[in-house]
Design a protein around this motif. Sequence first.
Motif, PDB file in Angstrom:
ATOM      1  N   VAL A  68      24.584 -26.573  51.427  1.00 44.95           N
ATOM      2  CA  VAL A  68      25.397 -25.360  51.388  1.00 44.95           C
ATOM      3  C   VAL A  68      25.520 -24.760  52.788  1.00 44.95           C
ATOM      4  O   VAL A  68      24.515 -24.564  53.488  1.00 44.95           O
ATOM      5  N   ILE A  69      26.753 -24.470  53.176  1.00 42.99           N
ATOM      6  CA  ILE A  69      27.042 -23.891  54.488  1.00 42.99           C
ATOM      7  C   ILE A  69      27.129 -22.372  54.385  1.00 42.99           C
ATOM      8  O   ILE A  69      26.505 -21.648  55.153  1.00 42.99           O
ATOM      9  N   ASP A  70      27.907 -21.886  53.431  1.00 42.99           N
ATOM     10  CA  ASP A  70      28.042 -20.447  53.167  1.00 42.99           C
ATOM     11  C   ASP A  70      28.123 -20.237  51.657  1.00 42.99           C
ATOM     12  O   ASP A  70      28.641 -21.080  50.924  1.00 42.99           O
ATOM     13  N   GLY A  71      27.626 -19.077  51.208  1.00 45.01           N
ATOM     14  CA  GLY A  71      27.630 -18.777  49.785  1.00 45.01           C
ATOM     15  C   GLY A  71      26.422 -19.391  49.100  1.00 45.01           C
ATOM     16  O   GLY A  71      25.376 -19.613  49.716  1.00 45.01           O
ATOM     17  N   GLU A  72      26.565 -19.695  47.816  1.00 48.75           N
ATOM     18  CA  GLU A  72      25.483 -20.343  47.086  1.00 48.75           C
ATOM     19  C   GLU A  72      26.058 -21.171  45.946  1.00 48.75           C
ATOM     20  O   GLU A  72      27.175 -20.946  45.496  1.00 48.75           O
ATOM     21  N   LEU A  73      25.263 -22.134  45.492  1.00 52.93           N
ATOM     22  CA  LEU A  73      25.711 -23.086  44.478  1.00 52.93           C
ATOM     23  C   LEU A  73      24.672 -23.147  43.363  1.00 52.93           C
ATOM     24  O   LEU A  73      23.505 -23.477  43.606  1.00 52.93           O
ATOM     25  N   ALA A  74      25.087 -22.818  42.139  1.00 55.37           N
ATOM     26  CA  ALA A  74      24.194 -22.876  40.986  1.00 55.37           C
ATOM     27  C   ALA A  74      24.236 -24.276  40.384  1.00 55.37           C
ATOM     28  O   ALA A  74      25.312 -24.821  40.119  1.00 55.37           O
ATOM     29  N   VAL A  82      17.189 -26.222  36.786  1.00 54.07           N
ATOM     30  CA  VAL A  82      18.110 -25.103  36.955  1.00 54.07           C
ATOM     31  C   VAL A  82      17.762 -24.455  38.288  1.00 54.07           C
ATOM     32  O   VAL A  82      16.629 -24.041  38.500  1.00 54.07           O
ATOM     33  N   ALA A  83      18.716 -24.395  39.206  1.00 53.30           N
ATOM     34  CA  ALA A  83      18.417 -23.915  40.551  1.00 53.30           C
ATOM     35  C   ALA A  83      19.647 -23.310  41.193  1.00 53.30           C
ATOM     36  O   ALA A  83      20.776 -23.511  40.733  1.00 53.30           O
ATOM     37  N   VAL A  84      19.422 -22.564  42.267  1.00 57.00           N
ATOM     38  CA  VAL A  84      20.489 -22.051  43.118  1.00 57.00           C
ATOM     39  C   VAL A  84      20.232 -22.573  44.527  1.00 57.00           C
ATOM     40  O   VAL A  84      19.122 -22.432  45.052  1.00 57.00           O
ATOM     41  N   ILE A  85      21.234 -23.185  45.133  1.00 57.37           N
ATOM     42  CA  ILE A  85      21.113 -23.751  46.484  1.00 57.37           C
ATOM     43  C   ILE A  85      21.788 -22.798  47.457  1.00 57.37           C
ATOM     44  O   ILE A  85      22.942 -22.405  47.254  1.00 57.37           O
ATOM     45  N   LYS A  86      21.067 -22.449  48.522  1.00 61.79           N
ATOM     46  CA  LYS A  86      21.567 -21.495  49.507  1.00 61.79           C
ATOM     47  C   LYS A  86      21.545 -22.123  50.901  1.00 61.79           C
ATOM     48  O   LYS A  86      20.910 -23.162  51.110  1.00 61.79           O
TER      49      LYS A  86
END
Length: 232
Positions: A68-74, A82-86
């Motif tokens: 991930v470059i900007d924002g976040e990915l669920a 289950v995770a969020v990538i930042k």
Amino acid sequence: MIQVRKSNERGLAQHGWLNSKHTFSFAEYYDENFMGYGPLRVINEDRIQGGTGFDTHPHRDMEIISYVIDGELAHKDSMGNVAVIKPGEVQRMSAGTGVRHSEYNNIPGKETHFLQIWIKPDKVGVEPGYAQKNFADSFGCSDLILVASHKGRGGSITLNQDVDMYVAKAQDAGEKNHKTYPHRHLWVQVIKGDVQVDSKSLTAGDGAAITDVETLKLSWGKGAEFILFDMP
């Protein structure tokens, strides 16, 4: 030998909720000269609009990396993860015998900008697996940081392939002589800023395939961000 893949030469897919630039042939984009490079099969630069994403879909026999470059990915998958990538994190999903997953940008009004990277494994039919790690503290040194490797060397994430993946997220300008072997394949993918790869100048979105070198000279400006793959 260095072959440059300019940003504006990549394939483009515009779906409204998703804008994607394809370094290699992918989905409806086909270029017989860019089917992949060594075991590196996909580098997609994706921009997902807020409140949208990829519905649950299957994969198998592929190492899939999200950066991930900007924002976040669920992320949610059939292995129960289950995770969020930042930004600052690297996620690897080994699809192996088969896995299903979804990826969403759950932040309304904010775009998620990330790289989707696929690497062909060294053998098929392995048990699916998952790993995610935060490298933000290491990135502050403005050097190449090993984030993924075959054996998880130096605290990197493991891969089912003899690939070393390095990230530079440079606070300051710098340079590096990367030692390798002439039979190895190298790929540099620039995310932000300006990077010099031996005699070639690259900027955001550019990539370069490098062969037949024992030492690769890299230099970059302040604020540059790029990935180096060292592969069989």
